[in-house]
Design an enzyme around this catalytic site. Structure first.
Site, PDB file in Angstrom:
ATOM      1  N   HIS A  16      -5.732 -20.186   2.553  1.00 30.75           N
ATOM      2  CA  HIS A  16      -4.307 -19.855   2.335  1.00 30.75           C
ATOM      3  C   HIS A  16      -3.858 -18.849   3.394  1.00 30.75           C
ATOM      4  O   HIS A  16      -4.044 -17.636   3.239  1.00 30.75           O
ATOM      5  CB  HIS A  16      -4.142 -19.277   0.918  1.00 30.75           C
ATOM      6  N   HIS A  18      -0.504 -18.360   6.170  1.00 34.97           N
ATOM      7  CA  HIS A  18       0.760 -18.838   6.758  1.00 34.97           C
ATOM      8  C   HIS A  18       0.719 -18.575   8.265  1.00 34.97           C
ATOM      9  O   HIS A  18       0.487 -17.438   8.682  1.00 34.97           O
ATOM     10  CB  HIS A  18       1.949 -18.118   6.131  1.00 34.97           C
ATOM     11  N   GLU A 199       2.879 -16.304  -8.668  1.00 30.24           N
ATOM     12  CA  GLU A 199       2.887 -15.083  -7.846  1.00 30.24           C
ATOM     13  C   GLU A 199       4.069 -14.251  -8.360  1.00 30.24           C
ATOM     14  O   GLU A 199       3.890 -13.211  -8.952  1.00 30.24           O
ATOM     15  CB  GLU A 199       3.042 -15.444  -6.360  1.00 30.24           C
ATOM     16  N   ASP A 277      -3.198 -14.626   3.132  1.00 34.27           N
ATOM     17  CA  ASP A 277      -1.769 -14.949   3.033  1.00 34.27           C
ATOM     18  C   ASP A 277      -1.036 -14.708   4.369  1.00 34.27           C
ATOM     19  O   ASP A 277      -0.784 -15.653   5.097  1.00 34.27           O
ATOM     20  CB  ASP A 277      -1.116 -14.145   1.903  1.00 34.27           C
ATOM     21  N   ASP A 278      -0.678 -13.464   4.641  1.00 29.15           N
ATOM     22  CA  ASP A 278       0.060 -13.089   5.868  1.00 29.15           C
ATOM     23  C   ASP A 278      -0.541 -11.776   6.368  1.00 29.15           C
ATOM     24  O   ASP A 278       0.074 -10.706   6.233  1.00 29.15           O
ATOM     25  CB  ASP A 278       1.551 -12.869   5.552  1.00 29.15           C
TER      26      ASP A 278
HETATM   27  N1  ADE Z   1       5.545 -17.340   2.616  1.00 29.31           N
HETATM   28  C1  ADE Z   1       4.745 -16.506   3.276  1.00 29.31           C
HETATM   29  N2  ADE Z   1       4.057 -15.723   2.408  1.00 29.31           N
HETATM   30  C2  ADE Z   1       4.430 -16.088   1.165  1.00 29.31           C
HETATM   31  C3  ADE Z   1       4.086 -15.669  -0.130  1.00 29.31           C
HETATM   32  N3  ADE Z   1       3.202 -14.693  -0.351  1.00 29.31           N
HETATM   33  N4  ADE Z   1       4.690 -16.264  -1.167  1.00 29.31           N
HETATM   34  C4  ADE Z   1       5.586 -17.227  -0.963  1.00 29.31           C
HETATM   35  N5  ADE Z   1       5.950 -17.657   0.247  1.00 29.31           N
HETATM   36  C5  ADE Z   1       5.380 -17.098   1.308  1.00 29.31           C
HETATM   37 ZN    ZN Z   2       1.279 -17.750   0.636  1.00 26.59          ZN
END
Ligand code: ADE
Ligand code: ZN
Length: 333
Positions: A16, A18, A199, A277-278
């Site tokens: 996961h 992005h 989330e 995630d990011d």
């Molecule tokens: N896009 C990038 N990070 C995200 C996240 N944590 N939740 C939803 N969309 C996203």
């Molecule tokens: Zn995400």
């Protein structure tokens, strides 16, 4: 083994991530300088991404994509992202790619972006030993019509490299069933499916994603903990959670890792995996995620080994790729 540097040596699979959200801020600043784009106030004084809350985070994320305008930009982004992941011990990464940002959902343009991304990924596989696969992701707050165009890009490029379809973005915008047509089309095209849920939405958002989109994996899904019947359903049905503890803490869903439900979900038999995630938005890396979980719950090599095996089983790549990864995990190469 107690520090992030030690955990970097542990081979990891990340499910996961992005792609734009993994862009190092210095990379985005360099591109902005080259293109003479003013990105305004998206960085703080230390040069990190700056945002107030999740919804502002989404705006900053989208603002940063303003400098990512060509296939060549995405090739460079891919190299930068894979270098960071490889340095953290990641040997396999499934990355969310959005035709929304890569050619405005035009199929011809998307194919050019994809070609550039794949070339950079192939180079990184040769040079850094990290394997990448793409999951095409529609963006919920862009609405169901744009999602259909994204799904068409996904279905047309489905194969052994584009292996999945998903949905990200503002979980409070619309309902999963608004996107069922897109998910049905991608399933028919042979793609495997995942959806962000649980989330910002509660347990019902997870049930809706399972029932209406028929996904095998849930992005986050951690708020299932608020409904133990749902937790048991996830365990029984073998639904995989792509859990991103550092993201949930940074965005304020839980105050710290010790309060994060990942350990309770695991203990109750849910198949959990760990991702970032990011990462630069949350000051995280895969090695730091492992360090935080070790410090919060005493997770050791055995637990991380189980988590990695779960990720291998749940990965959307083909059997030959899984076999190669399994060998690397066995030999820790
Ligand atoms: N896009 C990038 N990070 C995200 C996240 N944590 N939740 C939803 N969309 C996203
Ligand atoms: Zn995400």
């Amino acid at each position: 083994m107690t520090e992030a540097a030690d955990f970097a040596a542990f081979p990891k699979l990340e499910l996961h991530l992005h792609h734009e959200g993994a862009a190092p801020p210095e990379f985005i600043r360099r591109l902005a300088g080259e293109k003479k784009v003013d990105l305004g106030g998206i960085f703080d004084e230390q040069g990190h991404y700056a945002y107030e809350d999740f919804w502002h985070f989404l705006k900053v994320y989208e603002a940063a994509t303003e400098v990512l305008k060509t296939p060549e930009d995405y090739a460079r982004l891919t190299t930068a992202v894979l270098e960071e992941s490889a340095a953290s011990g990641v040997i396999y990464t499934e990355t969310f790619l959005s035709p929304d940002f890569c050619g405005g959902r035009d199929l011809g343009a998307w194919k050019e972006y994809l070609h550039a991304i794949r070339e950079a990924a192939d180079r990184a596989e040769r040079d850094l030993g990290i394997t990448m696969r793409g999951i095409i992701t529609c963006i919920r707050h862009f609405g169901p019509d744009k999602a259909r165009e994204t799904a068409r890009c996904a279905a047309e490029t489905a194969g052994d490299w584009i292996t999945g379809f998903g949905i990200a973005g503002d979980e409070k915008a619309g309902k999963p069933k608004d996107f069922a047509w897109s998910f049905d089309m991608c399933r028919e095209a042979g793609l495997q499916l995942t959806a962000h849920a649980g989330e910002w939405g509660g347990p019902q958002s997870i049930k809706d994603a399972l029932d209406d989109l028929k996904v095998s994996r849930i992005g986050h899904g951690v708020r299932a903990i608020e409904d133990l019947e749902l937790v048991d359903r996830l365990a029984e049905e073998g639904i995989i959670l792509e859990v991103c503890p550092g993201s949930n803490v940074a965005l304020g869903i839980y105050p710290n890792t010790r309060c994060h439900p990942i350990e309770m979900l695991r203990e109750r038999g849910v198949k959990v995996t760990v991702s970032t995630d990011d990462p630069p938005f949350f000051h995280s890396t895969m090695a730091k995620e492992y360090e935080a979980l070790h410090n919060a719950f005493g997770w050791d090599e055995e637990v991380f080994g189980q988590i990695t095996q779960t990720a291998l089983e749940a990965a959307f790549c083909d059997a030959a790729t899984k076999e190669k990864l399994a060998k690397r995990l066995e030999t820790r190469a």
